[in-house]
Design an enzyme around this catalytic site. Structure first.
Site, mmCIF file in Angstrom:
data_model
loop_
_atom_site.group_PDB
_atom_site.id
_atom_site.type_symbol
_atom_site.label_atom_id
_atom_site.label_comp_id
_atom_site.label_asym_id
_atom_site.label_seq_id
_atom_site.Cartn_x
_atom_site.Cartn_y
_atom_site.Cartn_z
ATOM 1 N N VAL A 1 -0.988 4.813 0.351
ATOM 2 C CA VAL A 1 -1.970 5.269 0.205
ATOM 3 C C VAL A 1 -1.569 6.288 0.814
ATOM 4 C CG1 VAL A 1 -4.200 6.084 1.681
ATOM 5 C CG2 VAL A 1 -3.928 3.814 0.738
ATOM 6 N N ASN B 1 1.011 -1.545 0.027
ATOM 7 C CA ASN B 1 -0.022 -0.352 0.090
ATOM 8 C C ASN B 1 0.942 1.123 0.077
ATOM 9 O OD1 ASN B 1 -0.451 2.528 2.423
ATOM 10 N ND2 ASN B 1 0.727 0.065 2.899
ATOM 11 N N ASN C 1 3.560 7.580 14.984
ATOM 12 C CA ASN C 1 3.585 6.283 13.634
ATOM 13 C C ASN C 1 5.019 7.708 13.310
ATOM 14 O OD1 ASN C 1 4.523 5.596 11.405
ATOM 15 N ND2 ASN C 1 2.807 6.957 9.957
ATOM 16 N N CYS D 1 7.117 8.412 8.781
ATOM 17 C CA CYS D 1 6.886 9.212 8.189
ATOM 18 C C CYS D 1 8.287 10.274 7.711
ATOM 19 C CB CYS D 1 5.954 11.046 8.842
ATOM 20 S SG CYS D 1 4.606 9.553 9.353
#
Length: 303
Positions: free
Chosen positions: A71, A69, A127, A130
């Site tokens: 996204v 993915n 998270n 990044c």
């Protein structure tokens, strides 16, 4: 029945089964399939301080034993979350945890400060995979120094349970885990996706618009399991295991490796009721083996 309740920081969870951010929407998408109140916790999709459009299509692709993915953290921003999403997720019936992302330390701080004001959100999952736009796009979570810097900055403004999500795309994940612990993390979750790619041989073009993307699903489980086991020996804070968990047996393996809880991600796309099956399966395992509590098997690997 055995006791399934666990603790992560100040979080008191009814069982160790959580959902992985980005695979469970905002929880309401699964209400027709499962009783959300039976989950340990639901980690909702990634939230950034400003809206993000995400990457161009195609941005998902199936691979052998997994999926890719790219996204790109599509979401409408933290303020939109407060106004339009929070009123719903606060009533899911299980603890709702917000995954927080950013491109600068200032972004992380601003988003965490907003989520900190929400009474019914007991934790965030940070998270740190990044890209840091101020450092040429290198992810915060690939060096101990940058990981510690962002976690420390968020810790100063966020006053509830702080979970830090770690990237596997590093040489030694234990160094990053120790840095997060030193900076004030209450727990670490691992792993996020592994960097991968897919090619269409007929067109001779990448399958994803971004060329590379994050690999998840059963293909990554052995790597995730190894990293959880290594990290459990390196830190004193709870670990949440993630990576290719599709069954109760998978989840139990992560618990034996040292995880206090698990997150189920890609499997939700295949079987929307998988979390309920995993909860029931863990209970059955504990009963069959004579354990009174799920905490009895955490780190119970015999070597």
């Amino acid at each position: 029945m055995a006791k399934l309740n666990i603790e992560i920081g100040a979080l008191q969870l009814a069982n160790p089964v959580m959902t992985a951010s980005g695979t469970f929407g905002y929880g309401t998408e699964y209400q027709d399939f499962i009783d959300l109140s039976k989950l340990g916790a639901a980690i909702v999709k990634g939230t950034t301080i400003k809206p993000r459009e995400g990457n161009p299509y195609p941005r998902m692709a199936e691979t052998p034993s997994g999926m890719l993915n790219a996204v790109g953290l599509q979401n409408k921003g933290a303020e939109y979350f407060v106004r339009n999403i929070y009123p719903t997720v606060r009533t899911l019936g299980c603890p709702a945890i917000v995954n927080v992302s950013g491109s600068t330390i200032e972004d992380y701080i601003a988003a965490a400060e907003i989520i900190d004001t929400l009474h019914d959100i007991p934790a965030i999952e940070l998270n740190i995979s990044c890209p840091n736009v101020k450092q040429g796009g290198m992810a915060f979570g690939v060096k101990p120094e940058s990981a510690e810097a962002v976690v420390s900055a968020v810790r100063k403004v966020y006053h509830k349970t702080l979970i830090v999500k770690l990237s596997p795309n590093v040489t030694d994940i234990t160094e990053i885990a120790r840095a997060a612990e030193h900076a004030g993390a209450d727990a670490v979750s691992l792993i996020t996706t592994l960097l991968g790619m897919a090619i269409d041989a007929e067109t001779r073009k990448p399958v994803l618009s971004t060329v590379t993307g994050g690999l998840s699903g059963p293909a990554v489980k052995p790597i995730a399991l190894r990293m959880v086991w290594q990290t459990a020996k390196a830190v004193n804070i709870p670990i949440i295991g993630i990576g290719g968990i599709c069954s109760a047996t998978d989840a139990i393996e992560f618990l034996l490796a040292g995880a206090t809880a698990v997150e189920i991600g890609t499997a939700n796309f295949i079987d929307p009721s998988v979390t309920m099956k995993v909860i029931d399966g863990i209970n059955d395992y504990l009963d069959r083996h004579g354990f009174k509590s799920v905490t009895d098997i955490i780190g119970g690997l015999i070597s």
